[in-house]
Design a protein around this motif. Sequence first.
Motif, short mmCIF file in Angstrom:
data_model
loop_
_atom_site.label_atom_id
_atom_site.label_comp_id
_atom_site.label_asym_id
_atom_site.label_seq_id
_atom_site.Cartn_x
_atom_site.Cartn_y
_atom_site.Cartn_z
N PHE A 157 -21.25 14.62 -22.02
CA PHE A 157 -22.46 14.72 -21.21
C PHE A 157 -22.91 13.34 -20.73
CE2 PHE A 157 -27.24 14.60 -21.57
CZ PHE A 157 -27.54 15.35 -20.44
N THR A 158 -22.98 12.39 -21.65
CA THR A 158 -23.47 11.06 -21.30
C THR A 158 -22.51 10.33 -20.38
OG1 THR A 158 -24.34 11.03 -23.56
CG2 THR A 158 -24.61 9.04 -22.27
N ALA A 159 -21.22 10.55 -20.56
CA ALA A 159 -20.23 9.92 -19.67
C ALA A 159 -20.38 10.45 -18.25
CB ALA A 159 -18.82 10.17 -20.20
N GLN A 160 -20.64 11.74 -18.12
CA GLN A 160 -20.83 12.30 -16.78
C GLN A 160 -22.10 11.74 -16.14
OE1 GLN A 160 -20.33 16.54 -16.28
NE2 GLN A 160 -21.22 16.51 -14.23
N LEU A 161 -23.17 11.64 -16.92
CA LEU A 161 -24.40 11.04 -16.39
C LEU A 161 -24.10 9.62 -15.88
CD1 LEU A 161 -27.15 11.94 -19.05
CD2 LEU A 161 -26.53 13.20 -16.98
N ASP A 162 -23.31 8.88 -16.64
CA ASP A 162 -23.01 7.49 -16.32
C ASP A 162 -22.25 7.38 -15.00
OD1 ASP A 162 -22.94 4.64 -17.62
OD2 ASP A 162 -20.93 4.96 -16.82
N ILE A 163 -21.23 8.17 -14.83
CA ILE A 163 -20.38 8.07 -13.64
C ILE A 163 -21.04 8.73 -12.43
CG2 ILE A 163 -18.13 8.73 -12.65
CD1 ILE A 163 -18.21 6.39 -14.74
N ASP A 164 -21.85 9.75 -12.67
CA ASP A 164 -22.53 10.43 -11.55
C ASP A 164 -23.87 9.79 -11.21
OD1 ASP A 164 -20.36 12.06 -11.89
OD2 ASP A 164 -21.47 13.93 -11.96
N TYR A 165 -24.20 8.68 -11.89
CA TYR A 165 -25.45 7.95 -11.64
C TYR A 165 -26.68 8.85 -11.81
CZ TYR A 165 -21.99 5.06 -9.11
OH TYR A 165 -20.87 4.33 -8.75
N ILE A 166 -26.72 9.54 -12.94
CA ILE A 166 -27.86 10.41 -13.23
C ILE A 166 -28.65 9.81 -14.38
CG2 ILE A 166 -28.57 12.71 -14.01
CD1 ILE A 166 -25.92 13.73 -12.66
N PHE A 167 -29.90 9.50 -14.11
CA PHE A 167 -30.79 8.93 -15.12
C PHE A 167 -31.54 10.07 -15.81
CE2 PHE A 167 -35.28 7.89 -15.91
CZ PHE A 167 -35.14 6.98 -16.94
N ALA A 168 -31.37 10.15 -17.13
CA ALA A 168 -32.12 11.10 -17.95
C ALA A 168 -32.59 10.33 -19.17
CB ALA A 168 -31.25 12.29 -18.35
N TRP A 169 -33.86 10.34 -19.42
CA TRP A 169 -34.44 9.47 -20.45
C TRP A 169 -34.08 9.96 -21.85
CZ3 TRP A 169 -40.27 7.69 -20.30
CH2 TRP A 169 -40.46 6.71 -21.28
N LEU A 170 -32.97 9.43 -22.38
CA LEU A 170 -32.53 9.79 -23.74
C LEU A 170 -33.13 8.83 -24.76
CD1 LEU A 170 -28.72 10.46 -23.15
CD2 LEU A 170 -30.58 12.11 -23.12
N ASP A 171 -33.46 9.35 -25.93
CA ASP A 171 -33.87 8.49 -27.04
C ASP A 171 -33.56 9.21 -28.34
OD1 ASP A 171 -34.94 6.22 -28.34
OD2 ASP A 171 -36.38 5.97 -26.70
N TRP A 172 -33.69 8.48 -29.45
CA TRP A 172 -33.24 8.99 -30.75
C TRP A 172 -33.99 10.24 -31.20
CZ3 TRP A 172 -36.62 9.63 -34.72
CH2 TRP A 172 -37.81 8.91 -34.69
N ASP A 173 -35.18 10.47 -30.64
CA ASP A 173 -35.95 11.65 -31.08
C ASP A 173 -35.34 12.95 -30.59
OD1 ASP A 173 -36.58 11.21 -28.42
OD2 ASP A 173 -38.72 11.57 -28.65
N GLY A 174 -34.42 12.88 -29.61
CA GLY A 174 -33.78 14.09 -29.11
C GLY A 174 -34.75 15.02 -28.41
N ASP A 175 -35.74 14.44 -27.72
CA ASP A 175 -36.76 15.25 -27.05
C ASP A 175 -36.31 15.71 -25.67
OD1 ASP A 175 -39.02 16.26 -25.82
OD2 ASP A 175 -40.09 14.38 -25.73
N ASN A 176 -35.96 14.78 -24.77
CA ASN A 176 -35.64 15.14 -23.39
C ASN A 176 -34.19 15.57 -23.20
OD1 ASN A 176 -38.23 14.55 -22.69
ND2 ASN A 176 -37.78 12.64 -21.64
N VAL A 177 -33.66 16.33 -24.12
CA VAL A 177 -32.27 16.77 -24.01
C VAL A 177 -32.10 18.05 -24.84
CG1 VAL A 177 -31.44 15.42 -26.00
CG2 VAL A 177 -29.86 15.94 -24.13
N LEU A 178 -31.17 18.89 -24.43
CA LEU A 178 -30.89 20.11 -25.18
C LEU A 178 -29.96 19.81 -26.35
CD1 LEU A 178 -30.34 22.53 -22.16
CD2 LEU A 178 -32.32 22.49 -23.69
N ALA A 179 -30.03 20.63 -27.38
CA ALA A 179 -29.24 20.39 -28.59
C ALA A 179 -27.74 20.48 -28.33
CB ALA A 179 -29.64 21.37 -29.69
N ASP A 180 -27.34 21.25 -27.31
CA ASP A 180 -25.91 21.33 -26.98
C ASP A 180 -25.57 20.34 -25.86
OD1 ASP A 180 -27.29 22.67 -25.02
OD2 ASP A 180 -25.92 24.38 -24.91
N ALA A 181 -26.41 19.33 -25.68
CA ALA A 181 -26.22 18.26 -24.69
C ALA A 181 -26.37 18.79 -23.27
CB ALA A 181 -24.88 17.56 -24.87
#
Length: 618
Positions: free
Chosen positions: A288-312
């Motif tokens: 998931f994160t690699a695709q965000l990186d190459i597709d230039y998609i900013f999604a605010w990730l942090d250790w709390d796991g708030d702004n993301v789904l559990a299955d990424a």
Amino acid sequence: MTMKHSGARKLKESTNFYSSFDQINGVHPWMDAVTDGYVSYKVRELRSGKVAYFNFILAKEMGLIPPDHPNQMTEDLENKLIETFSLQIINEYDELVQRRVDPETVRPHRYMATRYLQLQHANKQGKTSGDGRGIWNGTVYHRGITWDVSSRGTGVTCLAPGAVEAKKPLKTGGTEFGYGCGLAEIDELFGASILAEIMHLQGLKTERMLCVIDLGKGYGIGVRAAQNLIRPAHLFLYLKQEKYETLKAATDYLIERQISNKAWNITARGMAKYDEMLSAVCKAFAEFTAQLDIDYIFAWLDWDGDNVLADAGIIDYGSVRQFGIRHDKYRYDDIERFSTNLNEQKQKARLIVQVFVQMVDYLKTKKKKPLREFANHPQVEKFNELFDAKRANRILYRMGFNETQRNNIFAQPGLFEKFDKEFSYFERAKISGSSERVADGVNHAALYNMRTIMREYPQFLSESPLPFDKRWMLENTFFKKILSGFAKAKDARMGEKQRRHIESFQKTYRELVNVAAGKQKPEGILKGICERSEKLNTDKRITGNALIEMVEEIISEKKKGLSMEQIQKIIDRLVFEQNGNPEVPVSRYYRELQSRPAVKMDLFAKLLSLVEENSESI
């Protein structure tokens, strides 16, 4: 048959036609599985509002409307949507002031606002945080798949940051405390409707907008759906609080849902199932994160796991942006703190995996160890390996190579790495100077547009009449094509260093094509590469700034009388233009799309011009 009986029969038929919505009644299995995991609220029907957008394709995938239902709103369907989703909680403030509520409007079941960890709360253990302006409407079961449905904009809960700061119940609609209004602005909901569906059509896991109800005065209710809306944060708060039994119940719930939906292949029993879950989570977050990186998609990730789904996957589109080029220094200004940037998303995703490792160890040992002890855990190390593999695959995919061709390239040791060195030199370069303020944060703009060369270079190779190994694009032409609109005067001068990298880029690019072709001639695969790269690097890509301006234009036209039907068609048309990306599995309802909705062409042309104007922006 008398007219009276005919009318009664018609009413019964229309009610039954949309009876699938009746299962969305506030009841959700999380309530039984994790009894501490939510705050429940009585809910009243507003019996008002207009449906501004309905995702017909998603509704068909969920079995809520028949497969042959036209992609057009009917009076009966709108009434059913208003009845099902135009709701507001009766919150603590309403109870305190004994607000008068018509008993006939109160739903029989209580709805839940779930608890989860959120870094913006002073309490970092999740004791005060969770759904601050939303409720879970329930679940939909169709063809062996369970979908979650939730709404935002349904009133302020006690878990809202504003309510916690105020230390008292807040009235829905009040603006005295930040993040304490409980309502959702209609522009936010329109933007999420468009961007979430575009992310889905790019193959990313994501929440999707099922319905937007316009309540007037700039506010609305947004109904989201996904096969699992649980976030890592729904589990992590019980790890932080060391509530073992509740954490186990929440984790077991997540695993069971993923297994029943055939999303995770977990066969082990007992404690071993948590190791298999960890492996699935690691793989999902790395890819998931690699695709965000190459597709230039900013999604605010942090250790709390708030702004993301559990299955990424993506949830909460308020801080999600699609960049036109690699603006990896952009940070969103959230008043109290700045966000992470594109480069830091990998590390934050790795940290989420590390917290999962800590959580699994706690589940197995009943002893919580410091997070730092798991920094070099095999699954955390595996994350880097999986990320690099997915990143490499995604670069070649965006260049237009199909799966067989990509495998041919990876079979040649060192070839991709040689190309990646040249690609990254251009992709990561920044304009002269330093970071500058932008409308909602800071950014140091990218100097080159690599999406342009991905699209146009194979076209050049295909059209050149020269033998394949003699097809060289002039260095000045190459340089002008990749130079972004952000370049300053001194950035626009090509030096010897740039010449060397342009020469090396072209040389290694042709090597990739030669190897990708296998036993074919390289010229034989160029047509396919051109077609794929044209689609994957389209100049119709909707950036974050473009989306903001487009939604503003739609709302401006709405105030002048633009109909809800036209808003529906415009959103559909914008989304459908993004359909057809190679190798992306979509439902038959997308595959079978034939015509595009008829839209108000002067407005649509204006929206497309905004896309073009912002094609390289954040």
